[in-house]
Design a protein around this motif. Sequence first.
Motif, mmCIF file in Angstrom:
data_model
loop_
_atom_site.group_PDB
_atom_site.id
_atom_site.type_symbol
_atom_site.label_atom_id
_atom_site.label_comp_id
_atom_site.label_asym_id
_atom_site.label_seq_id
_atom_site.Cartn_x
_atom_site.Cartn_y
_atom_site.Cartn_z
ATOM 1 N N THR A 231 10.459 11.419 3.741
ATOM 2 C CA THR A 231 10.262 10.238 4.588
ATOM 3 C C THR A 231 8.811 10.141 5.020
ATOM 4 O OG1 THR A 231 12.528 10.346 5.423
ATOM 5 C CG2 THR A 231 10.954 9.071 6.710
ATOM 6 N N LYS A 232 8.213 11.278 5.365
ATOM 7 C CA LYS A 232 6.804 11.277 5.769
ATOM 8 C C LYS A 232 5.928 10.752 4.628
ATOM 9 C CE LYS A 232 3.067 14.337 7.289
ATOM 10 N NZ LYS A 232 2.695 15.723 7.667
ATOM 11 N N GLN A 233 6.174 11.201 3.420
ATOM 12 C CA GLN A 233 5.357 10.757 2.292
ATOM 13 C C GLN A 233 5.531 9.263 2.042
ATOM 14 O OE1 GLN A 233 6.897 13.656 -0.509
ATOM 15 N NE2 GLN A 233 5.047 14.918 -0.369
ATOM 16 N N CYS A 234 6.769 8.796 2.055
ATOM 17 C CA CYS A 234 7.019 7.361 1.832
ATOM 18 C C CYS A 234 6.363 6.511 2.913
ATOM 19 C CB CYS A 234 8.519 7.091 1.795
ATOM 20 S SG CYS A 234 9.333 7.556 0.242
ATOM 21 N N THR A 235 6.553 6.911 4.166
ATOM 22 C CA THR A 235 6.023 6.085 5.252
ATOM 23 C C THR A 235 4.501 6.186 5.356
ATOM 24 O OG1 THR A 235 6.490 7.844 6.866
ATOM 25 C CG2 THR A 235 8.158 6.129 6.584
ATOM 26 N N PHE A 236 3.924 7.310 4.965
ATOM 27 C CA PHE A 236 2.460 7.405 4.950
ATOM 28 C C PHE A 236 1.876 6.483 3.883
ATOM 29 C CE2 PHE A 236 0.687 11.254 7.355
ATOM 30 C CZ PHE A 236 1.620 11.120 8.373
ATOM 31 N N ALA A 237 2.565 6.357 2.747
ATOM 32 C CA ALA A 237 2.117 5.414 1.719
ATOM 33 C C ALA A 237 2.213 3.985 2.252
ATOM 34 C CB ALA A 237 2.970 5.566 0.462
ATOM 35 N N GLU A 238 3.332 3.668 2.923
ATOM 36 C CA GLU A 238 3.524 2.326 3.482
ATOM 37 C C GLU A 238 2.467 2.018 4.540
ATOM 38 O OE1 GLU A 238 8.384 2.808 3.041
ATOM 39 O OE2 GLU A 238 7.521 2.287 4.991
ATOM 40 N N ARG A 239 2.195 2.984 5.415
ATOM 41 C CA ARG A 239 1.225 2.766 6.488
ATOM 42 C C ARG A 239 -0.191 2.654 5.950
ATOM 43 N NH1 ARG A 239 2.631 3.698 11.730
ATOM 44 N NH2 ARG A 239 0.762 4.917 12.289
ATOM 45 N N ALA A 240 -0.491 3.380 4.881
ATOM 46 C CA ALA A 240 -1.816 3.266 4.262
ATOM 47 C C ALA A 240 -2.008 1.882 3.658
ATOM 48 C CB ALA A 240 -1.999 4.347 3.199
ATOM 49 N N LEU A 241 -0.953 1.343 3.048
ATOM 50 C CA LEU A 241 -1.010 -0.015 2.502
ATOM 51 C C LEU A 241 -1.256 -1.017 3.626
ATOM 52 C CD1 LEU A 241 0.998 -1.714 -0.226
ATOM 53 C CD2 LEU A 241 1.194 -2.668 2.065
ATOM 54 N N LEU A 242 -0.492 -0.896 4.713
ATOM 55 C CA LEU A 242 -0.637 -1.812 5.845
ATOM 56 C C LEU A 242 -2.026 -1.719 6.453
ATOM 57 C CD1 LEU A 242 0.789 -3.804 7.784
ATOM 58 C CD2 LEU A 242 1.520 -1.830 9.127
ATOM 59 N N ARG A 243 -2.520 -0.501 6.642
ATOM 60 C CA ARG A 243 -3.846 -0.294 7.217
ATOM 61 C C ARG A 243 -4.920 -0.910 6.323
ATOM 62 N NH1 ARG A 243 -3.843 4.827 6.880
ATOM 63 N NH2 ARG A 243 -2.701 5.206 8.818
ATOM 64 N N SER A 244 -4.784 -0.738 5.021
ATOM 65 C CA SER A 244 -5.778 -1.256 4.076
ATOM 66 C C SER A 244 -5.764 -2.777 4.008
ATOM 67 C CB SER A 244 -5.528 -0.677 2.677
ATOM 68 O OG SER A 244 -5.658 0.731 2.688
ATOM 69 N N LEU A 245 -4.600 -3.362 4.283
ATOM 70 C CA LEU A 245 -4.500 -4.827 4.311
ATOM 71 C C LEU A 245 -4.886 -5.389 5.675
ATOM 72 C CD1 LEU A 245 -1.162 -5.379 2.349
ATOM 73 C CD2 LEU A 245 -3.465 -5.920 1.562
ATOM 74 N N GLU A 246 -5.204 -4.495 6.617
ATOM 75 C CA GLU A 246 -5.605 -4.875 7.965
ATOM 76 C C GLU A 246 -4.519 -5.701 8.632
ATOM 77 O OE1 GLU A 246 -9.389 -6.783 7.503
ATOM 78 O OE2 GLU A 246 -10.422 -4.901 7.137
#
Length: 319
Positions: A231-246
């Motif tokens: 779950t940590k790996q999946c959500t870290f990928a999701e959060r990195a996408l969101l952060r990069s899209l600002e």
Amino acid sequence: MTVATPPRTVRLASRKSQLALVQTYWVKAQLESHFPDITFEVETMSTQGDKILDVALSKIGDKGLFTKELEVGLINKTADFAVHSLKDLPTNLPEGLMLGCVTQRVDPADALVVHAKHQAHQLETLPAGTVVGTSSLRRLAQLRYHYPHLEFKDIRGNLNTRLAKLDAGEYDAIILAVAGLERLEMSDRIHQIIPAEISLHAVGQGALGIECREGDQDILDLLKVLEHTPTKQCTFAERALLRSLEGGCQVPIGVNSHIEGETLTLVGMVASLDGQQLIKDSLSGPADQAETLGQTLAATLKAKGAGDILAAIFAEIQR
């Protein structure tokens, strides 16, 4: 004569909503089972998002609506860690704070809940003009894209309040998170689990994020027992996408992720508020490089026009 050392007290910060308390007391019970010599106490707080219920979330401001007051408690050391629905936790945290733990995710999907008069319908068969309640721009944009004949109306309040408004006939249907309904033992209200092909879920939806002070090793050691690595790996990928899209939590960005073996697959989506444009793509890669995966997929979506869509949305929200 030996004097016994008094048990240490650890304070958990939580919002006052019923769902937040259910989640926080679940964390408390898990920790108590592992650390019976430690006393765990819950400190409840009301956040800005809890207090302002007559304005659409997107109009209040997107960052820290349901977390800021809890974070102040951490910084002031009136609490040792805060339990959040991970989807509410901004991707950029205040200086001195960190995401200390991510718990195992429950079903992250969205659910259709209908008024009794629409029991015979599924989302795809609801008649033109059906009034659907949602406070999420992500859900709104995707549903407008797939079902432009439906009408959408903002809805605020806790889960019980929203269900009461539905049952009173203010709405024909509402969209809620499966996870919230399940945690409050209201699974019987789920009329239909909406497929990911129709509505990608929010970043972090279905998981709990526990926020604490950076460098507080005693607390980090306690939280390790709750960590769920996939779950940590999946959500870290999701959060990195969101952060990069600002993007904050109140923009129409949807995701889906899963791990098979050591490979993580991430799907990302950005849509316009009117449902006219929807950009979606996916990427697979090593699960231990989750954040890089999210950043790379964000760049792909931007290259396809996602940045322009988000810029237009931010301009519209700020009017």
